[in-house]
Design a protein around this motif. Structure first.
Motif, PDB file in Angstrom:
ATOM      1  N   GLU A 126       6.278 -11.909 -16.350  1.00 25.61           N
ATOM      2  CA  GLU A 126       6.081 -13.359 -16.401  1.00 25.61           C
ATOM      3  C   GLU A 126       6.847 -13.974 -17.573  1.00 25.61           C
ATOM      4  O   GLU A 126       7.476 -15.029 -17.444  1.00 25.61           O
ATOM      5  CB  GLU A 126       4.595 -13.691 -16.527  1.00 25.61           C
ATOM      6  N   GLU A 127       6.818 -13.296 -18.734  1.00 25.74           N
ATOM      7  CA  GLU A 127       7.551 -13.796 -19.903  1.00 25.74           C
ATOM      8  C   GLU A 127       9.052 -13.795 -19.642  1.00 25.74           C
ATOM      9  O   GLU A 127       9.772 -14.716 -20.052  1.00 25.74           O
ATOM     10  CB  GLU A 127       7.219 -12.955 -21.136  1.00 25.74           C
ATOM     11  N   ALA A 128       9.533 -12.762 -18.935  1.00 22.50           N
ATOM     12  CA  ALA A 128      10.954 -12.691 -18.609  1.00 22.50           C
ATOM     13  C   ALA A 128      11.355 -13.837 -17.686  1.00 22.50           C
ATOM     14  O   ALA A 128      12.424 -14.450 -17.853  1.00 22.50           O
ATOM     15  CB  ALA A 128      11.276 -11.351 -17.960  1.00 22.50           C
ATOM     16  N   GLN A 129      10.516 -14.136 -16.705  1.00 24.85           N
ATOM     17  CA  GLN A 129      10.822 -15.232 -15.787  1.00 24.85           C
ATOM     18  C   GLN A 129      10.827 -16.571 -16.523  1.00 24.85           C
ATOM     19  O   GLN A 129      11.653 -17.444 -16.244  1.00 24.85           O
ATOM     20  CB  GLN A 129       9.803 -15.245 -14.650  1.00 24.85           C
ATOM     21  N   THR A 130       9.907 -16.719 -17.476  1.00 26.98           N
ATOM     22  CA  THR A 130       9.884 -17.946 -18.276  1.00 26.98           C
ATOM     23  C   THR A 130      11.174 -18.096 -19.066  1.00 26.98           C
ATOM     24  O   THR A 130      11.811 -19.158 -19.062  1.00 26.98           O
ATOM     25  CB  THR A 130       8.677 -17.937 -19.235  1.00 26.98           C
ATOM     26  N   LEU A 131      11.583 -17.032 -19.754  1.00 30.63           N
ATOM     27  CA  LEU A 131      12.829 -17.078 -20.524  1.00 30.63           C
ATOM     28  C   LEU A 131      14.010 -17.395 -19.616  1.00 30.63           C
ATOM     29  O   LEU A 131      14.878 -18.221 -19.951  1.00 30.63           O
ATOM     30  CB  LEU A 131      13.046 -15.750 -21.241  1.00 30.63           C
ATOM     31  N   ALA A 132      14.064 -16.751 -18.460  1.00 29.77           N
ATOM     32  CA  ALA A 132      15.192 -16.940 -17.545  1.00 29.77           C
ATOM     33  C   ALA A 132      15.320 -18.390 -17.101  1.00 29.77           C
ATOM     34  O   ALA A 132      16.430 -18.879 -16.844  1.00 29.77           O
ATOM     35  CB  ALA A 132      15.030 -16.026 -16.332  1.00 29.77           C
ATOM     36  N   ARG A 133      14.220 -19.095 -17.027  1.00 28.55           N
ATOM     37  CA  ARG A 133      14.259 -20.488 -16.578  1.00 28.55           C
ATOM     38  C   ARG A 133      14.846 -21.422 -17.632  1.00 28.55           C
ATOM     39  O   ARG A 133      15.197 -22.562 -17.330  1.00 28.55           O
ATOM     40  CB  ARG A 133      12.844 -20.940 -16.190  1.00 28.55           C
ATOM     41  N   TYR A 134      14.936 -20.939 -18.863  1.00 29.37           N
ATOM     42  CA  TYR A 134      15.525 -21.755 -19.928  1.00 29.37           C
ATOM     43  C   TYR A 134      17.017 -21.492 -20.127  1.00 29.37           C
ATOM     44  O   TYR A 134      17.718 -22.298 -20.730  1.00 29.37           O
ATOM     45  CB  TYR A 134      14.794 -21.499 -21.254  1.00 29.37           C
ATOM     46  N   VAL A 135      17.496 -20.334 -19.650  1.00 29.92           N
ATOM     47  CA  VAL A 135      18.880 -19.933 -19.902  1.00 29.92           C
ATOM     48  C   VAL A 135      19.800 -20.536 -18.851  1.00 29.92           C
ATOM     49  O   VAL A 135      19.525 -20.503 -17.651  1.00 29.92           O
ATOM     50  CB  VAL A 135      19.002 -18.391 -19.918  1.00 29.92           C
ATOM     51  N   VAL A 136      20.927 -21.082 -19.305  1.00 32.48           N
ATOM     52  CA  VAL A 136      21.919 -21.720 -18.428  1.00 32.48           C
ATOM     53  C   VAL A 136      23.255 -20.998 -18.571  1.00 32.48           C
ATOM     54  O   VAL A 136      23.750 -20.815 -19.690  1.00 32.48           O
ATOM     55  CB  VAL A 136      22.096 -23.203 -18.809  1.00 32.48           C
ATOM     56  N   PRO A 137      23.862 -20.588 -17.413  1.00 33.59           N
ATOM     57  CA  PRO A 137      23.313 -20.589 -16.056  1.00 33.59           C
ATOM     58  C   PRO A 137      22.236 -19.519 -15.898  1.00 33.59           C
ATOM     59  O   PRO A 137      22.027 -18.707 -16.787  1.00 33.59           O
ATOM     60  CB  PRO A 137      24.538 -20.292 -15.183  1.00 33.59           C
ATOM     61  N   ALA A 138      21.578 -19.524 -14.744  1.00 32.56           N
ATOM     62  CA  ALA A 138      20.478 -18.596 -14.518  1.00 32.56           C
ATOM     63  C   ALA A 138      20.933 -17.147 -14.692  1.00 32.56           C
ATOM     64  O   ALA A 138      21.942 -16.736 -14.105  1.00 32.56           O
ATOM     65  CB  ALA A 138      19.912 -18.794 -13.113  1.00 32.56           C
ATOM     66  N   PRO A 139      20.228 -16.363 -15.505  1.00 28.82           N
ATOM     67  CA  PRO A 139      20.621 -14.971 -15.743  1.00 28.82           C
ATOM     68  C   PRO A 139      20.059 -14.034 -14.688  1.00 28.82           C
ATOM     69  O   PRO A 139      19.205 -14.419 -13.879  1.00 28.82           O
ATOM     70  CB  PRO A 139      19.987 -14.683 -17.105  1.00 28.82           C
TER      71      PRO A 139
END
Length: 429
Positions: free
Chosen positions: A383-396
């Motif tokens: 869940e924490e990884a998905q949260t971080l991924a939503r902040y990174v541009v472009p999507a990792p």
């Protein structure tokens, strides 16, 4: 509109100052809305949402005041509704104006109306539930101020300087500023400035005494008004700091002036305690007013039942609202790994921390030809990884691994990395 001074006093005055004014704050009237507020268990260090409401009650105001111009004294509407998120763990404060003409279902009624009517329909509890249910955000505390309280705050800080880009006039609220530039607004002018919805400006070279030389300023919508209100709130807090509100004695004087009078001008919910405000002050002892973040709701004009209203653009609004829904990000520990030879990783650590994450380490990856940025995680921290991924541009990319030591997730920065966004996307990919 500046009910936030009491809440933000924790951020600009510090715990010591609030401790001095405990007795004054304890006298603030309470409204029984506890059952309407979020039932989430929140510690004092976790992110919380405050609903700051300015009501157009003129109780205790001189009948000759310009406040009474074209005003129906029998109607109680909310002149401003601002959602403020205070996150002590991440040392962040953000505010979101909710346009008063936003059309939405009124909680428990089965029909819709503008949000500014919700309080008058069913009281503060109905307003809280209406905003919370429609926007899908928890509301932990409620602060309300009327016109008298607004005037007292501006008086307490000896007026508020604002930078007026051009002359502005609105006879419907008694506003008239004939010169552009920095002007210190007295209480009546300040209230007119934040209330105006149909401002005029002077044509170039025009004569202020000639009515025809005043023309429409802007598009006359709620968003312009919201911007003025947010600008004024920040200006008021800066003024309070300049006037020495960090000094406990000054804070006491301001509190006395705000709470003086026969009729209450400020109301708090029945769950917040003086101790919680003092704890916030301790958490935000180094907070600067310029750090306050401002968010906007995407809306469009519409006509419903013959009324000019605003409709939420729901898909575009989700990243904004998600910020006010999420828990504190400071508990997510991130290790940053440089996966490129070009130094793309420079600035990533600061960007993550500005977004609210905790960066525990920055090191090199085992290779420097990573094309697409990757978020690594173990099963316990998906869940924490998905949260971080939503902040990174472009999507990792999301990559599960068997073990990560000393961090919850790892961000391997690739050549495609562009930024860490201030608000999350709807999904991680």
């Amino acid at each position: 509109m500046v009910a936030g001074l009491l809440v933000f006093a924790a951020a600009v005055g510090g715990a010591a100052g609030l401790a001095v004014v405990k007795s004054q704050i304890s006298k603030i009237p309470r409204v029984s809305v506890g059952l309407s507020l979020s039932s989430e268990e929140q510690s004092d260090s976790e992110a919380q949402n405050f609903l700051l409401v300015g009501v157009d009650s003129a109780a205790g105001i001189d009948p000759d005041s310009p406040i009474h111009i074209d005003r129906d004294v029998n109607t109680l509407l909310t002149d401003s509704v601002i959602l403020v998120r205070i996150d002590p763990d991440a040392d962040r404060v953000a505010m979101l104006s909710i346009p008063r003409d936003l059309w939405l279902p009124i909680a428990g009624k089965g029909w819709s109306e503008r949000v500014n009517a919700a309080r008058g329909i069913g009281g503060p509890g109905t307003l809280i539930e209406t905003v919370s249910d429609y926007l899908g955000v928890p509301i932990h505390h409620y602060v309300e101020i009327n016109f008298a309280g607004f005037l007292r705050i501006v008086e307490a800080v000896d007026g508020v300087p604002v930078d007026v880009a051009q002359p502005i006039r609105d006879d419907s609220v008694g506003l008239r500023i004939e010169q552009a530039g920095v002007v210190t607004l007295d209480p009546d002018a300040a209230l007119a400035y934040v209330r105006t919805r149909r401002p005029l400006t002077l044509v170039e070279g025009g004569n202020p005494a000639v009515d025809d030389d005043w023309v429409r300023l802007g598009v006359w919508n709620d968003l312009e008004r919201n911007q003025r209100q947010q600008d004024f709130m920040v200006a008021t807090l800066k003024r309070a700091v300049e006037k020495g509100i960090r000094n406990p004695l000054t804070l006491r004087r301001v509190a006395n002036e705000l709470l003086d009078g026969d009729s209450p001008s400020v109301t708090l919910d029945d769950r917040i305690t003086v101790g919680q405000l003092v704890d916030l002050g301790d958490e935000f002892r180094s907070f600067q007013v310029d750090q306050i973040e401002r968010r906007k709701l995407p809306v469009v004009d519409a006509t419903i039942e013959g009324k000019q209203v605003l409709l939420l653009v729901e898909e575009a609004a989700q990243p904004v609202l998600e910020f006010f829904r999420a828990g504190s990000l400071a508990g997510v520990r991130v290790r940053v790994l440089n996966g490129t030879a070009s130094g793309t990783v420079a600035g990533v650590e600061d960007a993550l921390e500005r977004a609210g994450f905790s960066v525990v380490e920055r090191v090199n990856a085992d290779r420097f030809d990573v094309g697409r940025t990757v978020v690594r995680y173990t099963g316990a921290f998906e869940e924490e990884a998905q949260t971080l991924a939503r902040y990174v541009v472009p999507a990792p990319l999301l990559e599960p691994v068997s073990e990560i030591d000393g961090a919850d997730v790892e961000l391997v920065v690739g050549a495609d990395y562009a930024a860490v966004s201030g608000a999350p996307r709807d999904s991680a990919s």
